[in-house]
Enzyme design. Structure first.
Site, PDB file in Angstrom:
ATOM      1  CG  ASP A 135      -1.184   4.012   3.233  1.00  0.00           C
ATOM      2  OD1 ASP A 135      -0.996   5.243   3.197  1.00  0.00           O
ATOM      3  OD2 ASP A 135      -1.311   3.298   2.233  1.00  0.00           O
ATOM      4  CG  PHE A 188      -4.480   8.148   7.307  1.00  0.00           C
ATOM      5  CD1 PHE A 188      -4.378   9.526   7.304  1.00  0.00           C
ATOM      6  CD2 PHE A 188      -5.679   7.562   6.911  1.00  0.00           C
ATOM      7  CE1 PHE A 188      -5.448  10.316   6.895  1.00  0.00           C
ATOM      8  CE2 PHE A 188      -6.756   8.343   6.511  1.00  0.00           C
ATOM      9  CZ  PHE A 188      -6.630   9.724   6.502  1.00  0.00           C
ATOM     10  CE  LYS A 214      -7.990  -0.384  -1.037  1.00  0.00           C
ATOM     11  NZ  LYS A 214      -7.107   0.738  -1.220  1.00  0.00           N
ATOM     12  NE  ARG A 263     -11.639   8.541  -3.530  1.00  0.00           N
ATOM     13  CZ  ARG A 263     -11.335   7.664  -2.587  1.00  0.00           C
ATOM     14  NH1 ARG A 263     -12.042   6.573  -2.469  1.00  0.00           N
ATOM     15  NH2 ARG A 263     -10.329   7.863  -1.779  1.00  0.00           N
ATOM     16  CD  GLU A 315      -6.880   3.009  -7.657  1.00  0.00           C
ATOM     17  OE1 GLU A 315      -8.127   3.086  -7.846  1.00  0.00           O
ATOM     18  OE2 GLU A 315      -6.320   3.427  -6.629  1.00  0.00           O
ATOM     19  CE  LYS A 324      -5.783  -0.071   2.764  1.00  0.00           C
ATOM     20  NZ  LYS A 324      -5.584   0.921   3.646  1.00  0.00           N
ATOM     21  CB  CYS A 328      38.118   0.801   8.914  1.00  0.00           C
ATOM     22  SG  CYS A 328      37.472  -0.716   9.640  1.00  0.00           S
ATOM     23  CB  CYS A 360      41.124  -2.451  11.344  1.00  0.00           C
ATOM     24  SG  CYS A 360      41.004  -1.782   9.688  1.00  0.00           S
ATOM     25  CB  CYS A 388      39.754  -5.208   8.764  1.00  0.00           C
ATOM     26  SG  CYS A 388      38.238  -4.449   9.371  1.00  0.00           S
TER      27      CYS A 388
END
Ligand code: IVH
Length: 748
Positions: free
Chosen positions: A38, A41, A120, A141, A178, A339, A434, A437, A459
Site C-alpha cells: 500500500d 502504491f 479504518k 464499491r 466494510e 494511514k 551445521c 560446527c 557447536c
C-alpha cells in the site's frame, strides 16, 4: 511554462505512472492480489498527483487520481449506486492532518463541531440497499459509481440482516460498510488450507504412482483483506457462505424517510436496526484528542483489535456541517484517513541462510537484496521457520516476496509474487550440515519437523546463543553483557582460546581475560558477521579494552553486573539454562513449585509433569537435560562461584492476594502479552488454567476471545475485560467481581 511535446518529461512520467497504477489496481481489485505494498502504491499516486498539480491538463477523467476503486469483474452484473461511494484522502504526517484541520476550521468559520474517530478497517467496501427494511441489493464499491452486484453472496453473511429490526424502517436507506475477516478467522482459515494441501500432497504421491491426475493445491491467501475480498466475490454464493466473513457499518448513502443530525447518532440508529457498528469509535472535541486516539491504536493496541486496521478515519460528526464542507470529485472534505505505517512490504529475496539457535534448531531465514521499510522500521531479514515452511510458502530464491511485520513480532515472509517471476528463480535446498560446527542436522525426535544441530556441547553457534540468552533480558538480565560480548567471549579472533567454552565459567571471568580479546561483530538477529559499509570488510572490535589497552567502563560494569547476577531469582537461572521448551513461564512455575534447583534436578518426570504450566513434554526435556554430566557441571561451577539456586520466598516474593483463585486468560489483551498476564496472575498466587469450567473464578477476555468467552457466558462466570483485569491485579477478587462484565442473555 513549458509546452507539452514528445520530450516532455512530465508527460512521459505521467503516462508511465498512470499505467503502473492502473495495473496494480487491476491486480488488487479484480484479482484480490497485491503486487506492491500500500505504501508503495500511495507513493506512486502522490507522485502522479504532484505532476498533475504542476500540469493540470494531464488531470484527465481517466487518470488514476480521478478514480475510485478498480476494475469490475465479469462474473457479476453491474449496478449503478444511487449515491456515489467516495474515497478518502490520506494523511501520513501530523502536518497533513493539521492542514486538513485548519481547512475545516476556516470553512466552518466559528461553527462548533466535533470529530468522530473511527478505526479504518482493512477490508472491502460494501453498499447495502434496504427498501422498507428489506435488503434489496448489495454491491461492491467498484468504480464508486458502478459496482458489482453481490447480493446473493452478501445474504450468506450473518452480520448482514435480511430485514432491519424495529417498527418503522425507512422507505430507503443505503448502508455503507466494510466486509472483513477477523485476524483469528484468517489464521484458522489459512491453517485449514495448509492442512488440506498437505493431505492432497500425500494423496498425489499415490495418484501419480497410479498414473492418475494429481489434485491441484489450494492457493493460500496472504492477508485477511485479500481473503475477505476473494471470499465475498466468489461466483458461487455457497462458497462465500463457507467463509467466516464479518461486516461493520461506517456510513449512510442515499436515504428517504428519516433524518439524522450526527454520524455518531446514525450509528446508534443503525445499531438499533440490527446492523453491526464498531465499538472503538470516539467523538472528541479537538485535533489534539484525535491525535491521542491515533497514537493509542498506532502503538501496541493496533493488534488488540479483532480485525486488521490500516489507519484511523476522522470525520466531522455533524451531518449538516459535512454538507457544508462538501466533497471533491473523489473524496469528502469532511473526512480524512490517517494511514499507519504499513505492516506489509515487498522485497527481493536474495538468499536464504540458516541460523542455529541456542537449542540447536536450524532456522532458515530470508535475506533481502535491499532492506525495506515495514511498520516504520527497516527490515532485511525475515524468518522462514523451517524447511517445510519454505516449501509450503512456495518461495524461490530471487523471488519478489511479500513480507509482514506486525507488532513486535519478527518479520515473516507471507509468500512470493508469482506474477513477477522471470524464470531465473531457483529452489532453496536445505543444508544437510551445521555451517558453524559441521555436524549433520537431524530431527531430534521422530515426527519433529525442525532439524537441529545435535552438537549442543561444542557447536560455537549454540554456545554463543545460549550465553547471549543467559545474560539477556529474559534470564539474568546482565547490563553491559549483550550479544557482542557473547560473541567476543566465545569466538574471539584473538586470543586463540576463548575465555568461555560453555556457560560454566561465566562467573569466573577476569579483566585479564577480557583485555586482549578482538572479535567479529555479529548481527544478534541472524548471527551473521556484520560488514563495514565503507570498506566492505567484516567488522572487528576490541570490545573490552580502549585504544590504550585499558579496561573500558562497560567492561568494568559488565564484571560488576555479573557478580550481582549471582543473586538472581531461581527462575532466571532455570530459564537461562536453555532447556528445550522451558521459557520464562515454565521456569517460574518450576521455581514456585520446587523452590530449589536441586529439587528440580531430583524430581521425577511425573512430579515435574504434575506442575501447573509444565506438562509431560516439558518434563521429559528437563529430565533429559539433567541427565547430561556436562550440564550438571555447569551448575556445580556456578555453585562454586557462589550461586545459591534457592528461592527465598517470603519478602522477595511479595504477598499472594490471589491465592486460591483459578483464572483463564483468552484473547488479546491491550496492555499485556498472554504470558505477561499469566505471570502477573501467578506472581499474585492465582492458578492460571487453559480450560473454562465451573471451577473457574475469572475469565479474562481480550479482543478475539473465541469459544472460551462463549463458554464463560454460558456458565455465567465472572468475565473481565482489560479494565477488569487491571482491577483484579491491583485490588483483588472482590473489586474485580464488581467490575466484571454483565452476563448477556442470548436472544432466543
Ligand atoms: S468512511 C466518504 N470509515 O476505507 C467516506 N471508510 O480508503 C467513506 N474504510 O472506501 C468512507 N474503514 O471502504 C470510512 N471507519 C471507516 C472505514 C472506511 C474502512 C474504507 C472504506 C473507504 C476506504 C477509503
Amino acid at each position: 511554462m513549458e509546452e507539452s511535446g514528445v520530450t516532455d518529461a512530465d508527460r512521459a512520467r505521467h503516462a508511465q505512472l498512470a499505467q503502473e497504477l492502473q495495473d496494480h489496481r487491476t491486480r488488487y481489485y479484480a484479482h484480490d492480489a497485491a503486487t506492491i505494498s500500500d505504501a508503495e502504491f500511495d507513493l506512486l499516486m502522490r507522485e502522479l498527483e504532484a505532476i498533475e498539480e504542476r500540469r493540470p491538463e494531464l488531470r484527465t477523467q481517466d487518470s488514476p487520481t480521478q478514480q475510485v476503486g478498480g476494475a469490475l469483474s465479469e462474473d457479476f452484473a453491474k449496478v449503478t449506486h444511487r449515491e456515489r461511494l467516495l474515497s478518502l484522502d490520506n494523511a501520513f504526517t501530523d502536518e497533513e492532518l493539521d492542514a486538513w484541520g485548519e481547512r475545516i476550521e476556516r470553512d466552518l468559520a466559528g461553527q462548533p463541531y466535533h470529530f468522530l474517530c473511527e478505526l479504518k478497517i482493512d477490508g472491502l467496501a460494501i453498499n447495502l440497499t434496504y427498501e422498507h427494511g428489506r435488503l434489496t441489493r448489495a454491491a461492491t464499491r467498484g468504480t464508486g459509481r458502478v459496482g458489482e452486484d453481490i447480493t446473493a453472496n452478501a445474504r450468506t453473511i450473518a452480520d448482514i440482516p435480511e430485514q432491519l429490526a424495529g417498527e418503522n424502517p425507512p422507505a430507503l436507506v443505503e448502508i455503507r460498510g466494510e466486509v472483513y475477516m477477523s485476524t483469528e478467522d484468517f489464521e484458522r482459515f489459512n491453517a485449514a488450507l495448509v492442512a488440506e494441501n498437505e493431505r492432497r500432497k500425500e494423496e498425489n504421491v499415490r495418484l501419480l504412482a497410479e498414473g492418475k491426475r494429481p489434485h491441484a493445491l489450494e492457493k493460500l491467501y496472504s492477508n485477511p483483506r485479500n481473503t475477505a475480498a476473494g471470499s465475498l466475490r466468489m461466483k458461487d454464493p455457497q462458497a462465500t457462505a463457507g467463509r467466516p466473513l464479518r461486516m461493520l457499518v461506517h456510513g449512510i448513502g442515499a436515504r428517504e424517510g428519516f433524518d439524522i443530525d450526527c454520524q455518531s447518532h446514525a450509528y446508534e440508529l443503525l445499531h438499533a436496526w440490527g446492523l453491526p457498528t464498531a465499538r472503538h469509535n470516539k467523538v472528541v472535541g479537538s485535533l489534539a484528542e484525535v491525535k491521542e486516539f491515533i497514537a493509542y491504536y498506532g502503538d501496541k493496541n493496533r493488534h488488540s483489535v479483532e480485525h486488521e486496521i490500516d489507519g484511523v478515519v476522522v470525520k466531522v460528526d455533524e451531518i449538516a456541517l459535512q454538507g457544508r464542507l462538501g466533497a471533491t470529485s473523489k473524496s469528502p472534505r469532511w473526512a480524512i484517513a490517517w494511514k499507519y505505517p504499513p505492516e506489509e512490504a515487498v522485497g527481493k529475496l536474495e538468499r536464504i541462510e540458516v541460523g542455529i539457535g541456542r537449542t540447536g534448531r536450524a532456522t532458515p531465514f530470508a535475506v533481502l537484496a535491499e532492506p525495506v521499510l515495514i511498520a516504520g522500521s527497516m527490515v532485511q531479514y525475515a524468518t522462514l521457520h523451517n524447511q517445510e515452511v519454505v516449501k509450503s510458502k512456495g518461495v524461490l530464491l530471487g523471488d519478489t516476496v511479500v513480507l509482514r511485520k506486525a507488532g513486535e513480532i519478527i518479520p515473516e515472509i507471507l509468500g512470493p509474487v508469482e506474477d513477477l517471476r522471470d524464470g531465473s528463480e531457483r529452489e532453496f535446498v536445505m543444508p544437510t550440515h551445521c555451517h558453524e560446527c559441521g555436524s549433520e542436522l537431524r530431527p531430534m525426535a521422530e515426527g519433529d519437523i525442525d532439524l537441529r544441530c545435535p552438537n549442543a556441547r561444542y557447536c560455537p553457534a549454540q554456545i554463543r546463543e545460549r550465553i547471549a540468552y543467559l545474560c539477556g533480558r529474559e534470564s539474568l538480565d546482565v547490563d553491559n553483557f549483550g550479544y557482542v560480548a557473547a560473541v567476543a567471549l566465545t569466538q574471539p579472533l584473538e586470543p586463540a582460546t576463548p575465555p568461555l567454552t560453555n556457560e560454566g565459567d561465566i562467573f569466573d571471568l577476569s579483566m585479564d581475560q577480557l583485555l586482549p580479546i578482538r572479535a567479529l561483530v555479529r548481527d544478534p538477529k541472524t548471527g551473521l558477521p556484520k560488514v563495514d559499509e565503507t570498506t566492505g570488510e567484516q567488522k572487528v572490535v576490541s570490545f573490552f579494552a580502549n585504544l590504550k589497552g585499558e579496561p573500558k567502563k562497560t567492561a568494568v560494569l559488565m564484571l560488576e553486573n555479573l557478580e550481582a547476577a549471582k543473586q538472581s531469582q531461581l527462575w532466571r537461572f532455570v530459564n537461562g539454562l536453555s532447556i528445550r521448551r522451558v521459557g520464562p513461564v515454565a521456569a517460574q512455575a518450576l521455581a514456585r513449585e520446587f523452590r530449589d534447583l536441586d529439587r528440580i534436578a531430583a524430581a521425577s518426570e511425573e512430579e515435574l509433569a504434575a506442575t501447573e504450566g509444565v506438562g509431560p513434554g516439558i518434563a521429559a526435556a528437563i529430565t533429559a537435560w539433567f541427565a547430561e554430566d556436562w550440564h550438571r557441571e555447569i551448575i556445580e561451577k556456578w555453585r562454586a562461584a557462589g550461586v545459591q539456586f534457592v528461592e527465598e520466598g517470603g519478602e522477595e516474593e511479595g504477598p499472594r492476594p490471589l491465592e486460591g483463585l483459578t483464572v483463564v486468560v483468552t484473547g488479546t489483551l491491550a496492555a499485556h502479552t498472554r504470558d505477561g498476564a499469566k505471570e502477573a496472575l501467578q506472581a499474585r498466587g492465582a492458578k492460571v488454567t487453559s480450560a473454562v469450567s465451573k471451577k473457574t473464578d475469572f475469565v479474562v477476555v481480550g479482543d478475539n476471545p473465541g469459544s472460551k468467552y462463549e463458554k464463560a457466558m454460558q456458565l455465567k462466570l465472572a468475565v473481565l475485560d482489560d479494565e477488569g483485569f487491571e482491577v483484579l491485579l491491583a485490588e483483588g477478587a472482590d473489586a474485580a467481581r464488581a467490575a466484571a462484565l454483565p452476563v448477556v442473555e442470548e436472544a432466543p
